[in-house]
Design a protein around this motif. Structure first.
Motif, short mmCIF file in Angstrom:
data_model
loop_
_atom_site.label_atom_id
_atom_site.label_comp_id
_atom_site.label_asym_id
_atom_site.label_seq_id
_atom_site.Cartn_x
_atom_site.Cartn_y
_atom_site.Cartn_z
N GLY A 95 0.82 -1.21 0.00
CA GLY A 95 0.00 0.00 0.00
C GLY A 95 0.85 1.26 0.00
N VAL A 96 0.22 2.33 -0.38
CA VAL A 96 0.86 3.65 -0.44
C VAL A 96 0.08 4.60 0.45
CG1 VAL A 96 1.47 5.56 -1.96
CG2 VAL A 96 1.70 3.22 -2.78
N ALA A 97 0.79 5.36 1.26
CA ALA A 97 0.16 6.25 2.24
C ALA A 97 -0.16 7.62 1.64
CB ALA A 97 1.08 6.42 3.45
N ARG A 98 -1.08 8.29 2.28
CA ARG A 98 -1.42 9.69 2.02
C ARG A 98 -1.74 9.96 0.55
NH1 ARG A 98 2.81 9.83 5.62
NH2 ARG A 98 4.34 10.40 4.05
N VAL A 99 -2.73 9.25 0.05
CA VAL A 99 -3.20 9.46 -1.33
C VAL A 99 -4.51 10.22 -1.27
CG1 VAL A 99 -3.91 8.34 -3.47
CG2 VAL A 99 -2.12 7.30 -2.06
N PRO A 100 -4.60 11.41 -1.88
CA PRO A 100 -5.88 12.15 -1.89
C PRO A 100 -6.96 11.37 -2.62
CG PRO A 100 -4.03 13.55 -2.56
CD PRO A 100 -3.52 12.16 -2.54
N GLN A 101 -8.21 11.60 -2.25
CA GLN A 101 -9.31 10.83 -2.85
C GLN A 101 -9.39 11.03 -4.35
OE1 GLN A 101 -13.14 11.30 -1.01
NE2 GLN A 101 -14.19 10.01 -2.51
N ALA A 102 -9.21 12.26 -4.82
CA ALA A 102 -9.29 12.51 -6.26
C ALA A 102 -8.22 11.72 -7.00
CB ALA A 102 -9.15 14.00 -6.54
N THR A 103 -7.02 11.65 -6.43
CA THR A 103 -5.94 10.89 -7.04
C THR A 103 -6.25 9.40 -7.03
OG1 THR A 103 -4.31 12.55 -6.34
CG2 THR A 103 -3.47 10.35 -6.91
N ALA A 104 -6.76 8.91 -5.89
CA ALA A 104 -7.10 7.48 -5.76
C ALA A 104 -8.20 7.09 -6.74
CB ALA A 104 -7.54 7.19 -4.33
N ASP A 105 -9.19 7.94 -6.90
CA ASP A 105 -10.32 7.64 -7.78
C ASP A 105 -9.84 7.42 -9.22
OD1 ASP A 105 -12.88 7.23 -8.62
OD2 ASP A 105 -13.58 9.26 -8.28
N VAL A 106 -9.02 8.34 -9.70
CA VAL A 106 -8.50 8.23 -11.07
C VAL A 106 -7.56 7.04 -11.19
CG1 VAL A 106 -7.13 9.40 -12.83
CG2 VAL A 106 -8.78 10.71 -11.49
N LEU A 160 -3.89 3.83 -0.04
CA LEU A 160 -4.40 3.02 -1.14
C LEU A 160 -3.69 1.67 -1.06
CD1 LEU A 160 -4.86 4.25 -4.81
CD2 LEU A 160 -4.40 1.88 -4.21
N TYR A 161 -4.47 0.60 -0.89
CA TYR A 161 -3.91 -0.73 -0.63
C TYR A 161 -4.33 -1.73 -1.70
CZ TYR A 161 -2.82 1.18 3.94
OH TYR A 161 -2.32 1.95 4.96
N VAL A 162 -3.40 -2.64 -2.00
CA VAL A 162 -3.65 -3.69 -2.99
C VAL A 162 -3.24 -5.03 -2.38
CG1 VAL A 162 -3.05 -4.60 -5.26
CG2 VAL A 162 -3.34 -2.13 -4.95
N ASP A 163 -4.10 -6.01 -2.49
CA ASP A 163 -3.80 -7.40 -2.11
C ASP A 163 -3.89 -8.25 -3.37
OD1 ASP A 163 -3.77 -6.48 0.46
OD2 ASP A 163 -5.46 -7.67 1.16
N VAL A 164 -2.85 -9.02 -3.64
CA VAL A 164 -2.87 -9.95 -4.76
C VAL A 164 -2.60 -11.33 -4.17
CG1 VAL A 164 -2.03 -10.40 -7.08
CG2 VAL A 164 -1.77 -8.13 -6.11
N TYR A 165 -3.47 -12.29 -4.42
CA TYR A 165 -3.29 -13.59 -3.80
C TYR A 165 -3.68 -14.73 -4.72
CZ TYR A 165 -8.07 -12.28 -2.42
OH TYR A 165 -9.37 -11.82 -2.41
N ALA A 166 -3.01 -15.85 -4.48
CA ALA A 166 -3.18 -17.05 -5.30
C ALA A 166 -4.13 -18.01 -4.61
CB ALA A 166 -1.83 -17.72 -5.53
N PRO A 167 -4.77 -18.89 -5.37
CA PRO A 167 -5.64 -19.90 -4.77
C PRO A 167 -4.84 -20.86 -3.90
CG PRO A 167 -5.95 -19.80 -7.16
CD PRO A 167 -4.73 -19.00 -6.84
N CYS A 168 -5.51 -21.52 -2.98
CA CYS A 168 -4.86 -22.53 -2.15
C CYS A 168 -4.29 -23.64 -3.02
CB CYS A 168 -5.86 -23.13 -1.16
SG CYS A 168 -6.40 -21.97 0.12
N ALA A 169 -3.09 -24.09 -2.65
CA ALA A 169 -2.44 -25.16 -3.41
C ALA A 169 -1.51 -25.94 -2.50
CB ALA A 169 -1.66 -24.60 -4.60
N THR A 170 -1.33 -27.21 -2.82
CA THR A 170 -0.43 -28.08 -2.06
C THR A 170 1.01 -27.83 -2.47
OG1 THR A 170 -2.14 -29.80 -1.94
CG2 THR A 170 0.12 -30.48 -1.53
N ILE A 171 1.89 -27.68 -1.48
CA ILE A 171 3.31 -27.49 -1.76
C ILE A 171 3.89 -28.79 -2.32
CG2 ILE A 171 5.56 -26.96 -0.75
CD1 ILE A 171 4.07 -25.43 1.45
#
Length: 199
Positions: A95-106, A160-171
């Protein structure tokens, strides 16, 4: 006599099949096998693409950047609260801190357009608001591999935060990762390729 024998044989096969089917439902379908290190690299690639697509004005302040695995639970209804040993979901949170709403929206609009152009499917809309607060966000899923991306911004912190994740899988058995501890990698902003701690 032949008819009776055939009926008896069919009945016996059915008796054998029913317990097997019930066991499969109770125990759950096994998870597919996938290399967590490959998943970590793939998710970091998505993160780099997402960061570029957001087009946030530089310099940015990194608020969060972690890359690790979490446990997965059994599919079976008799073991629904039981974690599966050796099965993980890899997740890159940043995530990135202190992002104004107008900037985040675009920026989020740009990221949505990038995901849609790549064939990802929108699965939820998290835009919400109330007295004195607002939140922007969404979730997309890759229909081919099942990877997911969540992006959101909240007025209470301005991050503004982003999570990217993979499905469960066996190692895979060939991977030296431990079954009893989370896997942890060291990501670097703005998210270049990395290696797992201790590897």
């Amino acid at each position: 006599m032949l008819v009776c024998t055939a009926v008896a044989g069919a009945a016996t096969a059915a008796v054998r099949t029913v317990p097997a089917a019930l066991h499969k439902i109770a125990a759950g379908t096994p998870y597919p096998t996938a290399d967590p290190d490959a998943a970590a690299e793939r998710l970091q690639g998505y993160s780099r693409q997402a960061y570029t697509a957001l087009g946030l004005p530089e310099p940015t302040t990194v608020a969060l950047n972690s890359l690790d695995s979490g446990p997965c639970y059994s599919h079976g209804f008799m073991q629904i609260d039981k974690t599966e040993p050796g099965v993980v979901s890899v997740r890159h949170r940043w995530g990135v801190a202190r992002v104004p709403q107008a900037t985040a929206d675009v920026a989020l609009d740009r990221l949505e357009a990038r995901l849609a152009a790549r064939g990802w499917t929108r699965t939820s809309n998290d835009d919400r608001s109330g007295p004195g607060w607002s939140e922007l966000g969404f979730r997309y899923e890759d229909p081919h591999g099942g990877d997911k991306l969540d992006a959101h911004w909240n007025s209470s912190g301005g991050g503004l935060y982003v999570d990217v994740y993979a499905p469960c899988a066996t190692i895979p058995a060939s991977n030296p990762a431990r079954d009893d501890a989370p896997l942890t990698w060291t990501p670097h902003a703005p998210f270049p390729a990395t290696s797992r701690l201790g590897s």
